[in-house]
Scaffold this motif. Structure first.
Motif, PDB file in Angstrom:
ATOM      1  N   THR A  73       0.847  -1.214   0.000  1.00  0.00           N
ATOM      2  CA  THR A  73       0.000   0.000   0.000  1.00  0.00           C
ATOM      3  C   THR A  73       0.874   1.253   0.000  1.00  0.00           C
ATOM      4  N   ASP A  74       2.070   1.142   0.588  1.00  0.00           N
ATOM      5  CA  ASP A  74       2.983   2.289   0.604  1.00  0.00           C
ATOM      6  C   ASP A  74       3.412   2.630  -0.812  1.00  0.00           C
ATOM      7  N   LYS A  75       3.750   1.593  -1.566  1.00  0.00           N
ATOM      8  CA  LYS A  75       4.185   1.800  -2.961  1.00  0.00           C
ATOM      9  C   LYS A  75       3.007   2.347  -3.778  1.00  0.00           C
ATOM     10  N   ALA A  94       1.285  12.055   6.972  1.00  0.00           N
ATOM     11  CA  ALA A  94       0.718  10.774   7.425  1.00  0.00           C
ATOM     12  C   ALA A  94       1.453   9.565   6.842  1.00  0.00           C
ATOM     13  N   ASP A  95       1.914   9.681   5.597  1.00  0.00           N
ATOM     14  CA  ASP A  95       2.564   8.528   4.951  1.00  0.00           C
ATOM     15  C   ASP A  95       3.816   8.071   5.706  1.00  0.00           C
ATOM     16  N   PRO A  96       4.759   8.970   6.016  1.00  0.00           N
ATOM     17  CA  PRO A  96       5.919   8.505   6.792  1.00  0.00           C
ATOM     18  C   PRO A  96       5.529   7.986   8.176  1.00  0.00           C
ATOM     19  N   ASP A  99       4.338   4.486   7.795  1.00  0.00           N
ATOM     20  CA  ASP A  99       5.509   3.607   7.599  1.00  0.00           C
ATOM     21  C   ASP A  99       6.192   3.320   8.925  1.00  0.00           C
ATOM     22  N   LYS A 100       6.341   4.365   9.726  1.00  0.00           N
ATOM     23  CA  LYS A 100       7.065   4.205  10.993  1.00  0.00           C
ATOM     24  C   LYS A 100       6.298   3.300  11.961  1.00  0.00           C
ATOM     25  N   LEU A 101       4.957   3.404  11.937  1.00  0.00           N
ATOM     26  CA  LEU A 101       4.156   2.539  12.814  1.00  0.00           C
ATOM     27  C   LEU A 101       4.339   1.078  12.413  1.00  0.00           C
ATOM     28  N   ILE A 126      14.756   5.496  17.622  1.00  0.00           N
ATOM     29  CA  ILE A 126      15.162   6.848  18.023  1.00  0.00           C
ATOM     30  C   ILE A 126      15.195   7.752  16.782  1.00  0.00           C
ATOM     31  N   ARG A 127      15.765   7.234  15.685  1.00  0.00           N
ATOM     32  CA  ARG A 127      15.829   8.033  14.448  1.00  0.00           C
ATOM     33  C   ARG A 127      14.425   8.335  13.921  1.00  0.00           C
ATOM     34  N   GLU A 128      13.559   7.307  13.915  1.00  0.00           N
ATOM     35  CA  GLU A 128      12.219   7.482  13.327  1.00  0.00           C
ATOM     36  C   GLU A 128      11.383   8.472  14.139  1.00  0.00           C
ATOM     37  N   LEU A 134      10.968  16.234  14.474  1.00  0.00           N
ATOM     38  CA  LEU A 134      11.604  17.312  13.700  1.00  0.00           C
ATOM     39  C   LEU A 134      10.644  17.858  12.643  1.00  0.00           C
ATOM     40  N   ARG A 135       9.960  16.923  11.964  1.00  0.00           N
ATOM     41  CA  ARG A 135       9.009  17.310  10.912  1.00  0.00           C
ATOM     42  C   ARG A 135       7.925  18.225  11.491  1.00  0.00           C
ATOM     43  N   MET A 136       7.447  17.870  12.692  1.00  0.00           N
ATOM     44  CA  MET A 136       6.410  18.684  13.346  1.00  0.00           C
ATOM     45  C   MET A 136       6.999  20.031  13.779  1.00  0.00           C
ATOM     46  N   PRO A 145       8.993  16.910   3.216  1.00  0.00           N
ATOM     47  CA  PRO A 145       8.550  15.610   2.693  1.00  0.00           C
ATOM     48  C   PRO A 145       9.651  14.560   2.780  1.00  0.00           C
ATOM     49  N   ALA A 146       9.276  13.305   2.518  1.00  0.00           N
ATOM     50  CA  ALA A 146      10.269  12.223   2.538  1.00  0.00           C
ATOM     51  C   ALA A 146      11.307  12.467   1.444  1.00  0.00           C
ATOM     52  N   SER A 147      12.556  12.265   1.792  1.00  0.00           N
ATOM     53  CA  SER A 147      13.634  12.423   0.799  1.00  0.00           C
ATOM     54  C   SER A 147      13.821  11.099   0.063  1.00  0.00           C
ATOM     55  N   GLY A 149      16.556   9.396  -0.029  1.00  0.00           N
ATOM     56  CA  GLY A 149      17.267   8.529   0.916  1.00  0.00           C
ATOM     57  C   GLY A 149      16.306   7.923   1.925  1.00  0.00           C
ATOM     58  N   GLY A 150      15.333   8.755   2.353  1.00  0.00           N
ATOM     59  CA  GLY A 150      14.340   8.272   3.315  1.00  0.00           C
ATOM     60  C   GLY A 150      13.502   7.152   2.716  1.00  0.00           C
ATOM     61  N   LYS A 151      13.186   7.311   1.424  1.00  0.00           N
ATOM     62  CA  LYS A 151      12.388   6.265   0.764  1.00  0.00           C
ATOM     63  C   LYS A 151      13.199   4.980   0.622  1.00  0.00           C
ATOM     64  N   LEU A 152      14.491   5.133   0.274  1.00  0.00           N
ATOM     65  CA  LEU A 152      15.365   3.960   0.158  1.00  0.00           C
ATOM     66  C   LEU A 152      15.467   3.256   1.514  1.00  0.00           C
ATOM     67  N   LYS A 153      15.585   4.075   2.555  1.00  0.00           N
ATOM     68  CA  LYS A 153      15.661   3.532   3.913  1.00  0.00           C
ATOM     69  C   LYS A 153      14.434   2.673   4.226  1.00  0.00           C
ATOM     70  N   THR A 154      13.246   3.180   3.856  1.00  0.00           N
ATOM     71  CA  THR A 154      12.015   2.435   4.145  1.00  0.00           C
ATOM     72  C   THR A 154      11.969   1.132   3.338  1.00  0.00           C
ATOM     73  N   VAL A 155      12.448   1.188   2.087  1.00  0.00           N
ATOM     74  CA  VAL A 155      12.480  -0.035   1.258  1.00  0.00           C
ATOM     75  C   VAL A 155      13.387  -1.080   1.906  1.00  0.00           C
ATOM     76  N   ASP A 196      20.749  13.717   7.640  1.00  0.00           N
ATOM     77  CA  ASP A 196      20.435  14.551   6.478  1.00  0.00           C
ATOM     78  C   ASP A 196      19.167  15.396   6.718  1.00  0.00           C
ATOM     79  N   TYR A 197      18.156  14.791   7.373  1.00  0.00           N
ATOM     80  CA  TYR A 197      16.927  15.546   7.674  1.00  0.00           C
ATOM     81  C   TYR A 197      17.218  16.706   8.621  1.00  0.00           C
ATOM     82  N   VAL A 198      18.108  16.469   9.590  1.00  0.00           N
ATOM     83  CA  VAL A 198      18.437  17.540  10.540  1.00  0.00           C
ATOM     84  C   VAL A 198      19.067  18.705   9.777  1.00  0.00           C
TER      85      VAL A 198
HETATM   86  O1  G3P Z   1      12.508   9.529   5.510  1.00  0.00           O
HETATM   87  P1  G3P Z   1      11.382   9.310   6.447  1.00  0.00           P
HETATM   88  O2  G3P Z   1      11.828   8.820   7.743  1.00  0.00           O
HETATM   89  O3  G3P Z   1      10.514  10.471   6.568  1.00  0.00           O
HETATM   90  O4  G3P Z   1      10.465   8.149   5.859  1.00  0.00           O
HETATM   91  C1  G3P Z   1      10.308   8.020   4.476  1.00  0.00           C
HETATM   92  C2  G3P Z   1       8.991   7.379   4.178  1.00  0.00           C
HETATM   93  O5  G3P Z   1       8.805   6.257   4.955  1.00  0.00           O
HETATM   94  C3  G3P Z   1       8.909   7.065   2.695  1.00  0.00           C
HETATM   95  O6  G3P Z   1       7.651   6.530   2.367  1.00  0.00           O
END
Ligand code: G3P
Length: 226
Positions: A73-75, A94-96, A99-101, A126-128, A134-136, A145-147, A149-155, A196-198
């Motif tokens: 469903t994420d894809k 909501a999407d990230p 994923d984190k949940l 801790i990172r998630e 941070l996003r909030m 938004p998700a970067s 790298g963030g998407k690769l991380k989730t994959v 990178d997000y920081v």
């Molecule tokens: O980079 P994050 O931690 O915001 O997460 C990325 C999302 O899970 C991509 O769908």
């Protein structure tokens, strides 16, 4: 990597909140307790200090299947949101979180089952949580938004967890090592993208403050046209 500051805070004229992409994100969240419950059933009480009485491998397969559907469903929601122009600020947040949940549930359950070292789970969590906070915290400057790298991380996290959830040892021992290897790679990418997000958040704040300072400087409007 981030949106133009504050540009996305208004949803006027954008896709409706209740669109198929956001509904799929909600479905993913709803699947998390189902996934947990199937793993609890599979543990036959071992999770609560009891000793397993019977081998219900079927529940393990069911949990892995639910996890796989949730990952799918994420894809799909991402592809749909982009293809049908259904991207909303709500979806970006909501999407990230969905994923984190899901990933968080998988990590915690595998650690509770003594199948994944707790330190891996704790570092990733801790990172998630940190990135979510941070996003909030920077929402006043715009949605982060998700970067890529963030998407690769989730994959990587999803692939590693799915392989660990499947009873692969039944097929071959080395498959379990592959699964753990992917999880360790996911851990490394998780930490790198967190840093990178920081950095992105700081850049975002600097850009917005500079724009605000420019806008409040008297007589700026006409400058450059003379
Ligand atoms: O980079 P994050 O931690 O915001 O997460 C990325 C999302 O899970 C991509 O769908």
């Amino acid at each position: 990597m981030t949106d133009t500051p504050r540009e996305t805070s208004a949803q006027n004229g954008q896709a409706p909140l209740l669109n198929i992409a956001n509904i799929l994100t909600m479905v993913r969240i709803a699947l998390v307790p189902v996934f947990i419950w199937f793993l609890v059933l599979d543990s036959d009480g071992a999770l609560f200090g009891g000793s397993p009485e019977a081998d219900n491998g079927g529940w393990r397969w069911a949990a892995a299947a639910v996890f796989a559907v949730a990952v799918l469903t994420d894809k799909i929601d991402g592809d749909l949101a982009r293809a049908r122009n259904l991207v909303t600020d709500f979806g970006k947040i909501a999407d990230p979180i969905a994923d984190k949940l899901l990933i968080g549930a998988g990590l915690i359950m595998l650690s509770l089952l003594s199948e994944l070292p707790w330190w891996v789970t704790v570092v990733i969590l801790i990172r998630e949580v940190g990135v979510t906070v941070l996003r909030m915290a920077v929402i006043r400057y715009g949605v982060m938004p998700a970067s890529r790298g963030g998407k690769l991380k989730t994959v990587l996290q999803s692939a590693g967890l799915l392989l660990m959830l499947l009873p692969l040892v039944v097929i071959a021992d080395w498959l379990a090592d592959v699964a753990l290897g992917i999880m360790i790679l996911a851990l490394v990418v998780t930490v790198i993208t967190g840093v990178d997000y920081v950095l992105s958040a700081f850049k975002m704040r600097r850009r917005v403050r500079a724009a605000d300072a420019d806008a409040s400087r008297p007589g700026d409007a006409g400058d450059g046209n003379a």
